[in-house]
Design a protein around this motif. Structure first.
Motif, short mmCIF file in Angstrom:
data_model
loop_
_atom_site.label_atom_id
_atom_site.label_comp_id
_atom_site.label_asym_id
_atom_site.label_seq_id
_atom_site.Cartn_x
_atom_site.Cartn_y
_atom_site.Cartn_z
N VAL A 494 0.79 -1.11 0.09
CA VAL A 494 0.03 -0.07 0.09
C VAL A 494 1.04 1.21 -0.14
O VAL A 494 1.07 1.88 1.00
N PRO A 495 1.40 1.60 -1.08
CA PRO A 495 2.35 2.83 -1.19
C PRO A 495 1.71 4.23 -0.66
O PRO A 495 2.19 5.05 -0.23
N GLY A 496 0.19 4.05 -0.74
CA GLY A 496 -0.50 5.39 -0.50
C GLY A 496 -0.08 5.65 0.99
O GLY A 496 -0.54 7.04 1.55
N LEU A 497 0.25 4.83 2.03
CA LEU A 497 0.40 5.09 3.25
C LEU A 497 1.60 6.23 3.63
O LEU A 497 1.57 6.89 4.28
N ALA A 498 2.53 5.96 2.44
CA ALA A 498 3.86 7.06 2.43
C ALA A 498 3.47 8.13 1.65
O ALA A 498 4.02 9.31 2.05
N THR A 499 2.64 7.94 0.59
CA THR A 499 2.58 9.09 -0.43
C THR A 499 1.31 10.11 -0.28
O THR A 499 1.10 11.12 -0.71
N TRP A 500 0.24 9.30 0.51
CA TRP A 500 -1.16 10.27 0.56
C TRP A 500 -0.83 11.57 1.30
O TRP A 500 -1.01 12.72 0.88
N LEU A 501 -0.28 11.72 2.57
CA LEU A 501 0.05 12.75 3.37
C LEU A 501 0.99 13.72 2.66
O LEU A 501 0.64 15.06 2.60
N PRO A 502 2.22 13.42 2.03
CA PRO A 502 2.78 14.47 1.57
C PRO A 502 2.11 14.99 0.22
O PRO A 502 2.30 16.40 0.04
N THR A 503 1.45 14.19 -0.69
CA THR A 503 0.65 14.89 -1.68
C THR A 503 -0.15 16.02 -1.32
O THR A 503 -0.49 16.81 -1.94
#
Length: 507
Positions: A494-503
């Motif tokens: 689930v890459p979104g765990l790391a990319t969602w908040l910075p985006t």
């Protein structure tokens, strides 16, 4: 070509042999490549003119404003540890959650998650947990192996929960490698990768890891036979506020100013160092007691300035008054701590830790230069391109190498060896650099717990009683290493765990 590959293999073997021999890592990382380069030059397979770039690299490291955050964050953590605020927080948490085995274990985990964001100094955190929480956990009925694992794993959370020195170093290397790789791939205007991106990206994975630890404690922890948990005493609201509010406000100010775009990482680190100095100076009651009102006024003025920045209010007169109070309060706090003997120790420890970090950074720069001089970058690119599975296969190889290196090397050494050498081929693809950086941070988390050279294990062993054997410590940390690998697997899936908040915040 075969001669260059042979020299590269010998250099890497010599590097690991040098580090394992016990000599300072900085000398091994710099000395082995230099000797290899000279021998290669004598045999005509290395051009010594490559070394002419080394002074410029050293100057670039020492003038890098981002790396200035490292000693400031270290000083922040050391001052908070020496002010004994952490001890008060742990004592209050233990009384709040009760004297049961689960309550005590969860209190240690919750305390570590909070203090991780304010200190990040593994040695100080682990030793403090051993001295304060281990006797209470054993008295409450927590088995010694489980207690050992909880303390070692909890004490390393400061490496993944921001603001973290590890993430600062990763941000510097990932940013440089990503820019170089993208330009080589033909993208001359890539979006820069900042430490703020990694701070935001690591926040959810770090909390996920804490959650996994908590679930494990709830499932497996049972009281030992005959143990009689302590009956917790009442905790007043005043104790809770006095123990938790100051460090939590400091953490929110530092991390919030970065994520909100108000301050750079270095500026936020300066804010954290000044805040920690004021907290430690106010707490010290042995010298210059009359200075406490001034220190309190300075802390309130700093809070006002942070609030004005977050609210976007421009009040120049108020800001000047607040700045003057902060300056006077900082001087008063520093003088109190100096007379108490705390300041000298804090500065000395900060210099020691920062010197170790920068020594490894400079030495690794020479290693990367010699590696490229032997054509190692082209060999790595060819190896990555030939991996089955393409980018995913190459990513799996890098993660496996980092995990194995964690058994024998320190995290800082791995960052400055692996990222410059193996990172560019991956970062030249469509792979998210923030996700890759957080994956590395989560993987490096295991290096502090994996025997035989896990630093958390060394610190625990140095402070633990003799009835807890080294075997108990190793067996105690194994479930937590497995939990870290599970967290790493979830993050890969689930890459979104790391990319969602910075985006969400920066894009």
């Amino acid at each position: 070509m075969i001669a260059q590959e042979l020299f590269l293999g010998l250099m890497l073997l010599g590097l690991f042999a040098g580090i394992l021999s016990g000599i300072p890592a900085m000398l091994a990382i710099a000395g082995v490549p230099l000797v290899t380069a000279v021998l290669g030059s004598l045999l005509g397979v290395f051009d010594l003119t490559f070394l002419n770039f080394f002074p410029a690299r050293v100057y670039g490291v020492m003038s890098n404003p981002l790396l200035m955050a490292v000693p400031l964050f270290v000083l922040m953590g050391v001052l908070l540890e020496k002010s004994r605020l952490a001890e008060d927080m742990l004592a209050v948490l233990a009384r709040m959650l009760g004297g049961s085995p689960r309550g005590m274990a969860l209190s240690v985990l919750a305390f570590s998650a909070i203090i991780a964001a304010s200190t990040g100094i593994i040695g100080a955190t682990v030793v403090m947990l051993v001295l304060i929480s281990l006797p209470a956990m054993q008295q409450a009925g927590v088995p010694k192996r489980t207690a050992s694992g909880i303390i070692c794993a909890s004490g390393t959370l400061g490496q993944i929960i921001p603001p973290s020195i590890l993430l600062v170093l990763l941000g510097d290397q990932i940013g440089n490698a990503y820019l170089e790789a993208q330009q080589k791939a033909g993208n001359f205007a890539p979006d820069p990768v900042s430490v703020g991106d990694l701070f935001a990206g690591a926040l959810l994975p770090g909390l996920m890891l804490v959650g996994l630890y908590a679930v494990y404690i709830l499932i497996v922890l049972r009281p030992t036979n005959g143990a009689r948990p302590r009956v917790p005493s009442d905790v007043t609201a005043g104790e809770i506020v006095a123990s938790f509010l100051p460090p939590l406000l400091l953490i929110l100010s530092v991390l919030g100013s970065i994520l909100a775009g108000i301050a750079t990482t270095t500026e936020a680190a300066g804010l954290g160092a000044i805040g920690a100095l004021l907290l430690a100076g106010y707490r010290d009651t042995g010298t210059l007691r009359g200075a406490r009102p001034l220190i309190l006024a300075a802390a309130l003025a700093a809070a006002v300035l942070v609030f004005l920045s977050f609210a976007g209010i421009a009040a120049q007169t108020l800001a000047l008054i607040a700045a003057a109070l902060i300056g006077l309060g900082t001087l008063a706090a520093g003088l109190r701590l100096w007379r108490a003997g705390v300041m000298a120790g804090a500065v000395g420890e900060t210099l020691k830790i920062s010197g170790m970090v920068f020594g490894i950074v400079i030495a690794a720069s020479l290693l990367a230069l010699v590696f490229r001089g032997f054509g190692g970058d082209h060999m790595v690119e060819a190896m990555m391109a030939g991996m089955p599975g393409g980018t995913w296969g190459a990513l799996a190889l890098v993660m496996a190498i980092v995990f194995v290196l964690g058994f024998i090397l320190e995290a800082v050494e791995i960052i400055y060896i692996v990222v410059p050498l193996l990172g560019p081929p991956l970062l030249g693809t469509d792979l998210s650099p923030v996700w890759f950086g957080v994956l590395l941070a989560m993987n490096l988390q295991t290096s502090f717990l994996t025997p035989p050279f896990g630093f958390a294990l060394f610190y625990f062993r140095s402070a633990a009683p003799r009835d807890i054997t080294t075997g108990d410590i190793y067996l105690g940390v194994l479930p937590f290493v497995a939990l870290q690998l599970i967290a790493l697997g979830v993050l890969i899936a689930v890459p979104g765990l790391a990319t969602w908040l910075p985006t969400l915040i920066f894009r």
